[in-house]
Design a protein around this motif. Structure first.
Motif, mmCIF file in Angstrom:
data_model
loop_
_atom_site.group_PDB
_atom_site.id
_atom_site.type_symbol
_atom_site.label_atom_id
_atom_site.label_comp_id
_atom_site.label_asym_id
_atom_site.label_seq_id
_atom_site.Cartn_x
_atom_site.Cartn_y
_atom_site.Cartn_z
ATOM 1 N N UNK A 194 -25.586 -21.452 -7.294
ATOM 2 C CA UNK A 194 -25.865 -20.030 -7.363
ATOM 3 C C UNK A 194 -25.834 -19.527 -8.816
ATOM 4 N N UNK A 195 -24.854 -19.986 -9.561
ATOM 5 C CA UNK A 195 -24.703 -19.501 -10.944
ATOM 6 C C UNK A 195 -25.677 -20.198 -11.886
ATOM 7 N N UNK A 205 -21.251 -26.979 -22.056
ATOM 8 C CA UNK A 205 -20.323 -26.441 -23.058
ATOM 9 C C UNK A 205 -20.037 -24.967 -22.794
ATOM 10 N N UNK A 206 -21.081 -24.214 -22.410
ATOM 11 C CA UNK A 206 -20.892 -22.789 -22.120
ATOM 12 C C UNK A 206 -20.041 -22.608 -20.870
ATOM 13 N N UNK A 240 -30.798 -23.786 -12.179
ATOM 14 C CA UNK A 240 -31.670 -24.834 -12.714
ATOM 15 C C UNK A 240 -30.887 -25.976 -13.354
ATOM 16 N N UNK A 241 -29.695 -25.672 -13.858
ATOM 17 C CA UNK A 241 -29.004 -26.674 -14.654
ATOM 18 C C UNK A 241 -27.930 -27.447 -13.898
ATOM 19 N N UNK A 259 -16.368 -22.669 -21.216
ATOM 20 C CA UNK A 259 -15.729 -21.567 -21.938
ATOM 21 C C UNK A 259 -15.710 -20.260 -21.169
ATOM 22 N N UNK A 260 -16.444 -20.208 -20.053
ATOM 23 C CA UNK A 260 -16.617 -18.926 -19.366
ATOM 24 C C UNK A 260 -15.674 -18.792 -18.183
ATOM 25 N N UNK A 261 -15.388 -17.546 -17.826
ATOM 26 C CA UNK A 261 -14.722 -17.344 -16.541
ATOM 27 C C UNK A 261 -15.812 -17.262 -15.488
ATOM 28 N N UNK A 262 -15.555 -17.912 -14.359
ATOM 29 C CA UNK A 262 -16.565 -17.941 -13.317
ATOM 30 C C UNK A 262 -16.276 -16.944 -12.212
ATOM 31 N N UNK A 263 -15.002 -16.722 -11.961
ATOM 32 C CA UNK A 263 -14.680 -15.874 -10.825
ATOM 33 C C UNK A 263 -13.912 -14.652 -11.286
ATOM 34 N N UNK A 264 -13.995 -13.594 -10.504
ATOM 35 C CA UNK A 264 -13.286 -12.379 -10.903
ATOM 36 C C UNK A 264 -11.771 -12.591 -10.836
ATOM 37 N N UNK A 265 -11.325 -13.497 -9.969
ATOM 38 C CA UNK A 265 -9.915 -13.890 -10.001
ATOM 39 C C UNK A 265 -9.803 -15.024 -11.017
ATOM 40 N N UNK A 277 -21.506 -22.747 -4.843
ATOM 41 C CA UNK A 277 -21.004 -21.849 -5.881
ATOM 42 C C UNK A 277 -21.744 -22.066 -7.198
#
Lengths: 728, 728
Positions: free
Chosen positions: A215-216, A321-322, A219-220, A325-331, A212
């Motif tokens: 994929x997103x 850090x980013x 590189x990091x 703060x982000x949503x990763x999944x549509x749910x 998972x």
């Protein structure tokens, strides 16, 4: 409370304070007590007395040292959280100082020189004692002198806005500076991912998570550490650690007296029952038994007990850090991510709790806290009703002979209600910490913040509102029954009366409280007792003096309560302001010493406590403004509307502060995290620092699990990097 | 309203509907009308009639086509937003279908067969007409038949929960599928950054922004486009475009009649006053004047009018999606970032509005809307009071002769109040759109969502609550004055009476409304008039038939109002359910045709409207449940508490939906954005698509500004990529 008992109260407190100070000055120069008065310095490998030996040392040098220490020193010795606490103390001290300088010269003469025709109560006596004459109660109803009080409200409010604004900016910069450190901090490279849904395509948790995130963040992404159910392995690990400790102890005893008999103990309940065995032999056998058992349990746990949450590592700070703060999944209720807490403060058992479980737990806990706050009102009411001297004599007639002595009566009259209150409040914090942990919060610092909030609400509602309103209504219950309209008159005269109660309460708190804090009498006695009778090994002794945390969960709400009390009475009874200023000024001085030399923080949250302090200071200010609106109403002041803008300004101030500063205390701003590091981080060290100790393989083998699911590649080289307290 | 006037109302509506349908079937086969009935297909370069010629075409083929079209067709022809609208229509239709199937066979017989001793009003007449006998009003107070109604409440509620849950999931997937498209969409690579603080170190805006983002995203940052104050340049640009258009027109006129005199016009006010000039000469001269002026203005704007906001471009979608969700600066009210809207829907003038200006504007607008909602209650009340026939006769005696004719009386009696209401509601949307734009919202779709919300609150409060409660109280004002307790009885009997009003209202809406919508009579007439008298050039003609948007800002609140009315009356007067079902079923069919063939959406928001629809459907359900609690109370039903859990379940449902789905509609989930693209994006094209047309240099030169500040490198090759409507 009349003037004499007030003076007695102050004087006694002051005598106790002076005594404790002298005690401290004397005790702290004894080298044997260094571990009690300088543990933080000792643990950091510094010389406790900095150059001068303990003999030649000026007993009041600590004051000079406290004043000359900079914020950087505090951050270096005790972290950002402690520095934020000083910002809080300094800000509040500033509020009272600036308020006091202007208010005292204005309000005291205004009140004292007033000729109030109503200053006679129903019994015909002068209703005002000398102290009350200095309060707003002494000003005539509808009098034009009330304009001075109205001006005072504005002055206090704007002083608070100004200093709070400056403080928020300052703390924000401090947090930023700490976050942009060029040092590698493991938690800045990691996020905590929870609520991972079950994988549809038969992957193991580890594979699922890795796929998972790879994929997103192709590189990091570095690695993931799947959280496991460590209950069993942790139990074995703890047992093993305990056995090793006891073995060392038995060996130490043996080595001190090599000719004597081997130490023995009984294996049953508390070492009192059961078979008597040779300790060294017994523990050695037990360790040999447990070690392979731990190994097996570790393997089983890593392989089969993977849970639906993980710590995910990235190779740079901005990405981590980013990602937090982000949503990763549509749910949105799956794959929820937050900044990883420091490894040492993770509450592993709370990590696998699911999204809705956390929500439900939170509401249930809030409900329980609500009930607690409400039901405690009853005992507090009873206490403030019964702990008056006449009542005590009636209820406990055998005390009569003691209570009839004048000095005892004066002292007891001054202190009894306050002591009852203090004892009462000491019961609660553990319970609130337990409740907060039950909410499913993943880090210790967050639990302390949550408990601190609950404790604040509790104290304000019960101590402040309970004593003020409850006490007034209780006292004059019969009068009010006869004439319900008199309730406002009653409040108008008795509110300032309560102020005297709180005045002595504050004085008691700082004189006795800070005296005890500085002299550390209780830890000192316990340490010496332990060292004499219990401690056998070096580790035992170190454990006996290790000082622990400052305890923000109770410290801050207590300070906030004092702040609330003082600010609410600041205009009604301005005499309370100097006491507030001394409380926070002296607090600053005493805790500067304690933080630099005594307490060792067990976590670092980079000042996340500040927004909570800020919002509660503002809430207290708001309460003050509402009280004043009410009190002006009671005083039948025709121009009461001129202070209506104040609560509105407070709301706007809160709104702007929240919008401008708050989110940075929740998440890390990317600009801050994008600063360069001193060195390329060794990601393996970062990763290993998150492995709970009970899963860390301590054997000397350089073992690598061949199983592809294994998420922990245990290498002994890094075992030292792991932190204590795995399963909190 | 009695049965005959109800039947008349329905019959008239139906006749109009049938007439309009036949008209549509006939008109739509005429090739000259293709641009009115198939503009979307024509603009997409498709054959209007798909294979069969207009002559051989079955006039009802559109129904078959609508039914056979898939969601994919809708998305391809009209985007995700339109598809979401069909999910809404489908879901609501489903709610009424499933509710109707169960409720009608149960509730109608239960009500009709009841023997209600109270069914006689104060005048001795039977208070119930034939329609009212089918409603809950006819059920005895405290009667056990009310259990059937309670069951119906549960049935309606759970049907709604179930279908809404499915719909939310479906829309979420649809949004995800649209976002993860392998096509390159410019807005997915950009974020909108506002509230950029003034730079301390003397950098230009452009440099400041570039440095800032290059530092945070060293590898993924592409370029930034600083927003400029385009007021002046946009004015010149618009003038130039207009001149060019008029020149083409004059040339067309000339070319149609080469021997005739050159076209002339007057230069003064509206072409009516001033000097008469030769149009071709005049416009040519003006264009030669304006072109260098535009160039100069463009340069000045780009260099000197840079404002504190920018569009920032990244080289991949995940970084852009993440950047839009993160805080960048420790001062959270600076460098605020959001997903960039599509270039075509950016409201450039709103971009430079600062953080607090936006907040203040928002609250001011909310306050104005609040006032509007409240003050419109008065006219609505007056309208429903005066538009009864006896009142009309009294007020406008000259109408008496007309009103005394029986048929006219019946028709007017059936329609007058409804028409007044419809006309009244038509005044508002423009005002609300204007207000929403004034809030400082940066995109057209968002403005429409905001206006739609305001319109919804307006309609529910005014039309539904106003007519229901207001009408009842107004009618029986005198009775209530005499006997205030009778208010509940009045409500109990008149609520179902209002249902009949709404029944005809719904029927009017769908028969006449959908008939007009499908036949597009008004656009057709306007188009033919324009083509005959005004249009000279091809562009003129195209402008005359270009259909525009579906107009969600008014469409959805109107539908929501119908939904609110129908669901609130669904148990009280179940006869309304089939009308609701027909409204939404027929709406689905008619708009399927319109969306596939007529309307051309002017923006795409990937279904961001859905959460608003969802929450309003739930709000209507909540209102229904509260109404029922109240109505059961009015009916003195002893077991009313059995429906208390319903509102609570609704609140939990809202909470869970919000937590589970909502944030994905605000931001883009990273997993969704991490899908592969079909091709490596040409970042220059992406970048250029955001340049407002008035700044796009249309000259043939491949000019590059040498100034380092210049943020727009104008190349003619991309001029076509720019979209119309720069300065909205």
């Amino acid at each position: 409370m009349d003037l004499s008992s007030f003076i007695t109260s102050l004087a006694t407190s002051f005598v106790i304070f002076v005594f404790l100070m002298i005690l401290f000055a004397w005790l702290s120069t004894k080298p044997g007590n260094a571990v009690i008065y300088y543990p933080n310095r000792i643990l950091k490998g510094m010389d406790p007395w900095e150059g001068s030996s303990s003999k030649t040392r000026n007993p009041f040098a600590w004051i000079r040292e406290a004043f000359s220490s900079s914020e950087q020193d505090v951050i270096a010795m005790s972290g950002v959280d402690s520095a934020v606490y000083f910002v809080f103390l300094g800000t509040v001290f500033g509020i009272f100082l600036i308020s006091g300088i202007v208010l005292l010269p204005i309000l005291l003469p205004v009140a004292f020189t007033e000729h109030n025709p109503k200053a006679v109560d129903s019994t015909g006596k002068n209703a005002f004692n000398d102290l009350d004459k200095l309060s707003m109660a002494h000003i005539k109803e509808q009098g034009s002198r009330l304009f001075a009080s109205a001006f005072a409200c504005y002055w206090v409010s704007f002083t608070t806005y100004f200093l709070l604004w400056k403080a928020y900016k300052h703390v924000s910069d401090m947090r930023a500076a700490a976050l942009m450190t060029p040092e590698v901090r493991a938690e800045q490279f990691a996020i905590l991912v929870r609520d991972i849904p079950s994988s549809a395509d038969g992957l193991s948790r580890k594979q699922q998570i890795d796929t998972y995130f790879k994929n997103i963040y192709p590189e990091r992404f570095y690695k993931s550490l799947v959280v496991t159910d460590n209950k069993e392995v942790s139990k074995i690990h703890d047992e093993l650690v305990l056995c090793k400790k006891k073995l060392t102890r038995a060996e130490t005893i043996k080595s001190m007296n090599p000719e004597g008999p081997s130490p023995t103990h009984k294996t049953g309940f508390l070492g009192l029952l059961g078979k008597k065995v040779d300790s060294i032999e017994y523990y050695n056998k037990k360790i040999t038994e447990l070690t392979p058992k731990l190994d097996a349990a570790q393997k089983v746990t890593l392989k089969e007990k993977q849970l639906a949450s993980a710590v995910v590592f990235f190779t740079d700070r901005v990405t981590a850090a980013a990602a937090a703060q982000c949503i990763h999944d549509r749910m949105v209720d799956t794959w929820t991510s937050i900044n990883a807490p420091e490894p040492r403060q993770i509450i592993w058992t709370n990590l696998p709790k699911t999204f809705y479980a956390r929500e439900i737990r939170q509401y249930v806990v809030y409900f329980i806290v609500f009930l607690t706050i409400c039901f405690y009102l009853i005992p507090i009411g009873l206490i403030s009703a019964f702990t008056t001297l006449p009542n005590l004599k009636k209820l406990l007639p055998f005390l009569k002979s003691i209570l009839d002595q004048k000095t005892i009566r004066t002292v007891l009259g001054a202190y009894l209600p306050q002591i009852a209150l203090l004892v009462f409040l000491a019961l609660l914090p553990k319970f609130l910490l337990f409740l907060s942990k039950a909410e499913g919060i993943p880090s210790v610092s967050h639990v302390e913040r949550a408990a601190s909030g609950k404790y604040f609400y509790f104290s304000v509602f019960n101590v402040f509102i309970g004593v003020t309103i409850g006490g007034t209504l209780f006292e004059s219950f019969k009068d009010i029954q006869k004439n319900p309209d008199s309730i406002f008159d009653k409040l108008a005269t008795s509110l300032p009366g309560n102020a005297t109660f709180f005045l002595t309460f504050v004085a008691l708190k700082f004189f006795v409280g800070y005296g005890l804090e500085l002299s550390r009498l209780i830890p000192l006695i316990i340490f010496h007792l332990k060292r004499k009778y219990l401690c056998k090994t070096e580790t035992d002794i170190k454990e006996a003096w290790t000082p622990g945390n400052l305890g923000y969960a109770t410290k801050i709400p207590n300070d906030m309560l004092i702040f609330t009390i003082v600010i609410c009475y600041s205009v009604i009874a301005p005499l309370i302001i100097p006491f507030g200023a001394i409380y926070f000024g002296l607090g600053w001085l005493v805790f500067r010493n304690q933080v630099l030399k005594v307490y060792v923080p067990s976590y670092e949250s980079y000042g996340k406590m500040w927004p909570h302090m800020h919002v509660r200071i503002v809430a207290s200010l708001f309460l003050f403004q509402l009280t004043m609106v009410g009190y002006f109403g009671v005083k039948k002041f025709l121009y009461t509307p001129i202070i209506f803008p104040l609560p509105i300004i407070t709301l706007i101030f809160t709104f702007v502060c929240r919008k401008k500063f708050y989110r940075f205390f929740e998440s890390s701003a990317l600009e801050v995290m994008s600063r360069d590091l001193k060195e390329t981080p060794n990601m393996e060290v970062v990763y290993r620092s998150f492995i709970p100790p009970c899963l860390d393989n301590e054997k000397g083998e350089d073992e690598q699990f061949v199983d592809p699911d294994a998420h922990v590649q245990v290498k002994n080289a890094f075992a030292q990097a792991a932190v204590p307290g795995g399963n909190v």
